[in-house]
Write an enzyme that holds these catalytic residues in place. Structure first.
Site, PDB file in Angstrom:
ATOM      1  N   GLU A  41      16.291  52.088  63.506  1.00 16.80           N
ATOM      2  CA  GLU A  41      17.445  52.338  63.365  1.00 16.80           C
ATOM      3  C   GLU A  41      18.475  51.773  64.478  1.00 16.80           C
ATOM      4  OE1 GLU A  41      20.251  56.612  64.245  1.00 16.80           O
ATOM      5  OE2 GLU A  41      17.955  56.715  63.892  1.00 16.80           O
ATOM      6  N   ASP A  45      21.615  49.597  63.626  1.00 17.93           N
ATOM      7  CA  ASP A  45      22.620  49.548  63.827  1.00 17.93           C
ATOM      8  C   ASP A  45      23.600  48.411  64.676  1.00 17.93           C
ATOM      9  OD1 ASP A  45      24.914  51.803  64.713  1.00 17.93           O
ATOM     10  OD2 ASP A  45      24.418  50.878  66.720  1.00 17.93           O
ATOM     11  N   ASP A 114      21.117  57.222  58.844  1.00 23.04           N
ATOM     12  CA  ASP A 114      20.141  56.681  59.739  1.00 23.04           C
ATOM     13  C   ASP A 114      19.036  55.699  58.960  1.00 23.04           C
ATOM     14  OD1 ASP A 114      21.782  58.205  61.859  1.00 23.04           O
ATOM     15  OD2 ASP A 114      20.131  59.658  61.886  1.00 23.04           O
ATOM     16  N   GLU A 117      20.381  52.292  58.344  1.00 23.95           N
ATOM     17  CA  GLU A 117      20.267  51.352  59.573  1.00 23.95           C
ATOM     18  C   GLU A 117      18.734  51.038  59.887  1.00 23.95           C
ATOM     19  OE1 GLU A 117      24.058  52.820  62.046  1.00 23.95           O
ATOM     20  OE2 GLU A 117      22.124  53.691  62.410  1.00 23.95           O
TER      21      GLU A 117
END
EC number: 3.1.26.3
Length: 226
Positions: A41, A45, A114, A117
């Protein structure tokens, strides 16, 4: 994992993993295993932010940094990612611990966002930056076509505050009414009271700030400004 659901997910993603363990890790919440998706994640991101920033830079050559930052924030915020997750029917593929399953974690926006990502991070490690960039731009094609600079890209709390100030009304108040979950994975529930509303509007998020933004967004919808 149900192979039918996994194959359906990969079709919707437009990508088939070569390293199946990366896909499993991307779908694994920390409540289910010590080999969870938080590192993926973190990576995803940053990749998402870069890809969207690069796309906006080239799409809007005359737009300043402030407007581009606001457009990027709109495109990468949690509820946008959760919408994409629902388009992928991602909730059915999540690997959650018993507590999260019981509390409906497969529907929680923060977990869905989440995981998107984490999938981005996993696909990057499984392939290369060109592949994940192509996929992200495909997932975001309609949203990139529809987005434009201007006041609508300000965050919901700012827009709500400016709307009320422009009409000489009191500013909204935000109250934390519930905090669920352990310290590393909390969900906040906020009540937002707006002048003229008979009842508070409610927002939830993985932090107090995100929950306040979600509540402000609901208030804007009630005011028919969203």
């Amino acid at each position: 994992m149900n192979p039918i659901l996994i194959n359906r997910l990969q079709r919707k993603l437009g990508y088939t993993f070569q390293q199946y363990e990366l896909l499993l890790q991307a779908l694994t919440h920390r409540s289910a295993s010590s080999k969870h998706n938080e590192r993926l994640e973190f990576l995803g991101d940053s990749i998402l932010s870069f890809v969207i920033a690069n796309a906006l830079y080239h799409r809007f050559p005359k737009v300043d940094e402030g407007d581009m930052s606001r457009m990027r924030a709109t495109l990468v915020r949690g509820n946008t990612l959760a919408e994409i997750a629902r388009e992928f029917e991602l909730g059915e593929c999540l690997r959650l611990g018993p507590g999260e399953l019981k509390s409906g974690g497969f529907r929680r926006e923060s977990i869905l966002a989440d995981t998107v990502e984490a999938l981005i991070g996993g696909i990057f490690l499984d392939s290369d930056i060109q592949t994940i960039e192509r996929l992200i731009l495909n997932w975001y094609q309609t949203r990139l076509d529809e987005i434009s600079p201007g006041d609508k890209q300000k965050d919901p709390k700012t827009r709500l505050q400016e709307f009320l100030q422009g009409r000489h009304l009191p500013l909204p108040t935000y109250l934390v009414v519930q905090v669920r979950g352990e310290a590393h994975d909390q969900e906040f529930t906020i009540h937002c009271q707006v002048s003229g509303f008979s009842e508070s509007v409610i927002g939830t998020g993985s932090s107090r700030r995100k929950a306040e933004q979600a509540a402000a967004e609901q208030a804007l919808k009630k005011l028919e400004l969203e």
